[in-house]
Design a protein around this motif. Sequence first.
Motif, PDB file in Angstrom:
ATOM      1  N   SER A   1    -110.671 -43.051  60.251  1.00  0.00           N
ATOM      2  CA  SER A   1    -111.101 -44.199  61.061  1.00  0.00           C
ATOM      3  C   SER A   1    -112.607 -44.167  61.302  1.00  0.00           C
ATOM      4  O   SER A   1    -113.280 -45.206  61.222  1.00  0.00           O
ATOM      5  CB  SER A   1    -110.346 -44.199  62.396  1.00  0.00           C
ATOM      6  OG  SER A   1    -110.791 -45.234  63.241  1.00  0.00           O
ATOM      7  N   TYR A   2    -113.147 -42.977  61.568  1.00  0.00           N
ATOM      8  CA  TYR A   2    -114.583 -42.854  61.814  1.00  0.00           C
ATOM      9  C   TYR A   2    -115.383 -43.211  60.554  1.00  0.00           C
ATOM     10  O   TYR A   2    -116.412 -43.883  60.613  1.00  0.00           O
ATOM     11  CB  TYR A   2    -114.911 -41.444  62.281  1.00  0.00           C
ATOM     12  CG  TYR A   2    -116.387 -41.176  62.424  1.00  0.00           C
ATOM     13  CD1 TYR A   2    -117.128 -41.741  63.451  1.00  0.00           C
ATOM     14  CD2 TYR A   2    -117.055 -40.359  61.501  1.00  0.00           C
ATOM     15  CE1 TYR A   2    -118.493 -41.503  63.572  1.00  0.00           C
ATOM     16  CE2 TYR A   2    -118.408 -40.112  61.616  1.00  0.00           C
ATOM     17  CZ  TYR A   2    -119.122 -40.692  62.652  1.00  0.00           C
ATOM     18  OH  TYR A   2    -120.469 -40.450  62.769  1.00  0.00           O
ATOM     19  N   HIS A   3    -114.904 -42.763  59.377  1.00  0.00           N
ATOM     20  CA  HIS A   3    -115.609 -43.044  58.132  1.00  0.00           C
ATOM     21  C   HIS A   3    -115.558 -44.527  57.764  1.00  0.00           C
ATOM     22  O   HIS A   3    -116.468 -45.034  57.109  1.00  0.00           O
ATOM     23  CB  HIS A   3    -115.016 -42.212  56.999  1.00  0.00           C
ATOM     24  CG  HIS A   3    -115.464 -40.779  57.013  1.00  0.00           C
ATOM     25  ND1 HIS A   3    -116.488 -40.293  56.231  1.00  0.00           N
ATOM     26  CD2 HIS A   3    -115.024 -39.721  57.748  1.00  0.00           C
ATOM     27  CE1 HIS A   3    -116.662 -38.998  56.467  1.00  0.00           C
ATOM     28  NE2 HIS A   3    -115.778 -38.615  57.384  1.00  0.00           N
ATOM     29  N   LEU A   4    -114.486 -45.210  58.152  1.00  0.00           N
ATOM     30  CA  LEU A   4    -114.356 -46.629  57.809  1.00  0.00           C
ATOM     31  C   LEU A   4    -115.027 -47.536  58.831  1.00  0.00           C
ATOM     32  O   LEU A   4    -115.633 -48.546  58.477  1.00  0.00           O
ATOM     33  CB  LEU A   4    -112.870 -46.999  57.697  1.00  0.00           C
ATOM     34  CG  LEU A   4    -112.103 -46.408  56.523  1.00  0.00           C
ATOM     35  CD1 LEU A   4    -110.635 -46.805  56.600  1.00  0.00           C
ATOM     36  CD2 LEU A   4    -112.693 -46.862  55.189  1.00  0.00           C
ATOM     37  N   HIS A   5    -114.898 -47.197  60.119  1.00  0.00           N
ATOM     38  CA  HIS A   5    -115.324 -48.115  61.169  1.00  0.00           C
ATOM     39  C   HIS A   5    -116.474 -47.590  62.026  1.00  0.00           C
ATOM     40  O   HIS A   5    -116.999 -48.339  62.855  1.00  0.00           O
ATOM     41  CB  HIS A   5    -114.137 -48.438  62.089  1.00  0.00           C
ATOM     42  CG  HIS A   5    -112.901 -48.861  61.350  1.00  0.00           C
ATOM     43  ND1 HIS A   5    -112.879 -49.892  60.453  1.00  0.00           N
ATOM     44  CD2 HIS A   5    -111.633 -48.352  61.372  1.00  0.00           C
ATOM     45  CE1 HIS A   5    -111.663 -50.034  59.949  1.00  0.00           C
ATOM     46  NE2 HIS A   5    -110.889 -49.103  60.483  1.00  0.00           N
ATOM     47  N   GLY A   6    -116.858 -46.324  61.859  1.00  0.00           N
ATOM     48  CA  GLY A   6    -117.938 -45.776  62.665  1.00  0.00           C
ATOM     49  C   GLY A   6    -119.287 -46.015  62.018  1.00  0.00           C
ATOM     50  O   GLY A   6    -119.419 -46.565  60.918  1.00  0.00           O
TER      51      GLY A   6
ATOM     52  N   ARG B   1    -112.333 -52.520  55.378  1.00  0.00           N
ATOM     53  CA  ARG B   1    -113.122 -51.858  56.434  1.00  0.00           C
ATOM     54  C   ARG B   1    -113.124 -52.680  57.723  1.00  0.00           C
ATOM     55  O   ARG B   1    -114.103 -52.722  58.464  1.00  0.00           O
ATOM     56  CB  ARG B   1    -114.551 -51.597  55.974  1.00  0.00           C
ATOM     57  CG  ARG B   1    -114.677 -50.483  54.945  1.00  0.00           C
ATOM     58  CD  ARG B   1    -116.120 -50.183  54.624  1.00  0.00           C
ATOM     59  NE  ARG B   1    -116.810 -49.593  55.763  1.00  0.00           N
ATOM     60  CZ  ARG B   1    -118.114 -49.345  55.777  1.00  0.00           C
ATOM     61  NH1 ARG B   1    -118.862 -49.642  54.723  1.00  0.00           N
ATOM     62  NH2 ARG B   1    -118.664 -48.819  56.853  1.00  0.00           N
ATOM     63  N   VAL B   2    -111.974 -53.345  57.976  1.00  0.00           N
ATOM     64  CA  VAL B   2    -111.762 -54.102  59.204  1.00  0.00           C
ATOM     65  C   VAL B   2    -110.765 -53.338  60.064  1.00  0.00           C
ATOM     66  O   VAL B   2    -109.784 -52.782  59.553  1.00  0.00           O
ATOM     67  CB  VAL B   2    -111.225 -55.521  58.905  1.00  0.00           C
ATOM     68  CG1 VAL B   2    -110.895 -56.272  60.204  1.00  0.00           C
ATOM     69  CG2 VAL B   2    -112.249 -56.303  58.098  1.00  0.00           C
ATOM     70  N   LYS B   3    -110.992 -53.289  61.383  1.00  0.00           N
ATOM     71  CA  LYS B   3    -110.102 -52.572  62.286  1.00  0.00           C
ATOM     72  C   LYS B   3    -108.730 -53.241  62.360  1.00  0.00           C
ATOM     73  O   LYS B   3    -108.637 -54.455  62.155  1.00  0.00           O
ATOM     74  CB  LYS B   3    -110.723 -52.482  63.684  1.00  0.00           C
ATOM     75  CG  LYS B   3    -111.981 -51.629  63.739  1.00  0.00           C
ATOM     76  CD  LYS B   3    -112.508 -51.520  65.161  1.00  0.00           C
ATOM     77  CE  LYS B   3    -113.764 -50.636  65.212  1.00  0.00           C
ATOM     78  NZ  LYS B   3    -114.297 -50.494  66.588  1.00  0.00           N
ATOM     79  N   PRO B   4    -107.660 -52.476  62.675  1.00  0.00           N
ATOM     80  CA  PRO B   4    -106.303 -53.051  62.720  1.00  0.00           C
ATOM     81  C   PRO B   4    -106.167 -54.218  63.689  1.00  0.00           C
ATOM     82  O   PRO B   4    -105.366 -55.115  63.470  1.00  0.00           O
ATOM     83  CB  PRO B   4    -105.430 -51.871  63.147  1.00  0.00           C
ATOM     84  CG  PRO B   4    -106.192 -50.669  62.757  1.00  0.00           C
ATOM     85  CD  PRO B   4    -107.634 -51.028  62.898  1.00  0.00           C
ATOM     86  N   VAL B   5    -106.930 -54.202  64.768  1.00  0.00           N
ATOM     87  CA  VAL B   5    -106.989 -55.339  65.697  1.00  0.00           C
ATOM     88  C   VAL B   5    -108.457 -55.704  65.848  1.00  0.00           C
ATOM     89  O   VAL B   5    -109.248 -54.894  66.334  1.00  0.00           O
ATOM     90  CB  VAL B   5    -106.364 -54.983  67.068  1.00  0.00           C
ATOM     91  CG1 VAL B   5    -106.469 -56.177  68.009  1.00  0.00           C
ATOM     92  CG2 VAL B   5    -104.916 -54.550  66.916  1.00  0.00           C
TER      93      VAL B   5
END
Length: 751
Positions: free
Chosen positions: A511-516, A625-629
């Motif tokens: 999650s950090y690598h995709l959205h951080g 690379r979009v968050k689940p919500v």
Amino acid sequence: MTVAVSSRRPTTTIGAIGALTLQLVATALAGPIALPGCPESCGGVQVPYPFGIGRGCFHQGFNLTCDEAQHPAKLLLGEGDGADQVLGISLPDCTVRIQRKISWSQYAAEFNGSWSVPTPDDGPLMVSSARNSFVAFGCSVLARLIPYDTLGPLTYSSVCAAGCIHTPDASSCSGMGCCRTSIASLGADLPSYGIQVKHLEGGTGRYYHRAAFIVDQEWFSRVEAEMARNFSNLFFPIGAFPVMVDSVPVVLEWSLDLIRDADLFVLSPIGPRSSDFRGLSSNSFSYTIGGNYDRRRCNCSHGYEGNPYIGDGCQDIDECQLPDIYPCHGTCINVPGTYRCSSKKSIRSLPGLIAIIATSAGFGLLFSILGVANVINKLKQRRAKLLRQKFFKRNHGLLLQQLISSNKDIAERMKIFSFEELEQATNKFDQNRILGGGGHGIVYKGILSDQRVVAIKKSKIVVQREIDQFINEVVILSQTNHRNVVKLFGCCLETEVPLLVYEFISNGTLSYHLHGQYENPLVWNDRLRIALETARAIAYLHCAASISVFHRDIKSANILLTDTLTAKVSDFGASRSISIDETGIQTAIQGTHGYLDPEYYYTSRLTEKSDVYSFGVILAELLTRVKPVFSTHSSEGKSLASHFVSMIKDCCLLDILDPQIVEEGGSEDAEVIARLAETCLSLKGEERPTMRQVEIILENILGSKVHSSSRVSRTIQIVLKDQSSNQSKGNEGTRLYSLEKEFIQSSEIPR
């Protein structure tokens, strides 16, 4: 385990009366015990009022029977076959000690029973939660004591578990063949309990010779070692089984209702209120139970002994006749309620006596000041040691030790750490050592004495549900061995909140690598490989581990990455294990918003397809690379899963695809992954593939580089059809999944 809570009268009053009870029998006999013309004893047991034998000799609810047909005679409480022998009655403690038969069950995996006082439930007698324990004997047994009130069973209960005995030298009920625990109470004792005995999940051993009962804790502490040694012969043939006790003592307590039992109280102008109540005897007082003004007991005032429930029952104690209890170094003079002691020494010796006392007091104070720090330190160390032993037993430490010792593979991978080891490894759980926090706890970085770097997880709150999740995670990870599942090195059970020790994964979460705000975003080939490794781990949990495991919280934040970007699935606190022949289980809804399977949410039925849906959300994250919500200008809290499927159906994949994938030339591969994600995100679980099918599809994608849309659909359909035919032949086919094959497959993928 539960902790008993009991309401008691002031400590000073209890101590004074309790110390006199056994030593002032002769004095107490000087006053009346029973009503005039009524028997005062039966079979050597005194019968004080409000108890009594025969009509007109007892208060309502306190009737006893004297069975003179037996030799010696027996004092009984209750009627008919349900009557129990009375061993003793204590007025100061307001207790009745009875003898209750217990039943030893043979060849029964489970049984239910009940325990009730031999009088009506609305009577004055209750089971003393403070003076009794709940005890169970058996091999792999889980016993539960369920409290009942007038409306039925209550929500809290007392639970203890006992494993199997492997050595014949058991000497205590500490969880091996025998267990004991306190009786749960919420401030009020009860007359009735249900007893439920089940076979301990995952336990081994035979079912026969089991029992669960309530027993006087002081008596049981004296015979505990002997009973445990006898029961260590559990696996002998029936004919050779040693003779066990068939009955045990139990302590009951009583209290009076100020309205119902008004004739046992007298309104007194002297008391803590402007007007209060005392017993019928003029030298008595009453006190409340548990803060309830209407629930009371009576006792004789200080300096008096006897029966406070009858007139003139409390008689003055002649303290001068008891010099061992009331010392006097002069002339003793008895007065009502107390005594005086006049000194024989002359007044002229008083100054010298004062000087001696002052000197002694000075030296005593000096030594006290010098030694107080040392004493306090030792007391703290002893208290901490006892508390850790208590937590170790409550957290099923004995059963976990048995699990580790009985399995060589688990013993080589796992260790039970002491609290001092982990405290030293984390610099006393320094805030600077915190790596992060998930839904089930806080994670600290630690360095063990052998220089291994580890991650130590501690639950956030002290509730039984968190402890159950901890035990669940230990059991699952101790039987799991996969290169893409985080390794469990051990645990610590000496704290109120148990601690888990994992291998340290240094590169953060997916999650950090995709959205951080990460400087070097994951390249497309790494994303494909992480997806495959994650699928392999989940497929292994579903159909290749020793038991099937549904993770129930698959999300990018629970996928850890090593320095070489190898994926490691973690956080099994919410996972559930099921038998091979089961396809799903009914359970409470648990998961993370945005990843939660809609079918599971609406039906509460958890299946392996619930993890497939969550994995589909991760595939969508890897592609977009979009968050689940996520939020947009026109709406807030939009679901990535539904938005992604909608865009695929509208042939608008490029509109939401991560531009980096297009730049790296991976748009055609991305279309393949998108079709697979769309299948995983089907609203109906039966239309989703299994994780084994997902794994095979990802292997084909990375191996053969399928590009066209028609070949994508055909590849997915062929794999699904092939796997469905294998499943129709039996589930065993899906479990033929070796670690050697997994290693060969993983070695073919470039890093």
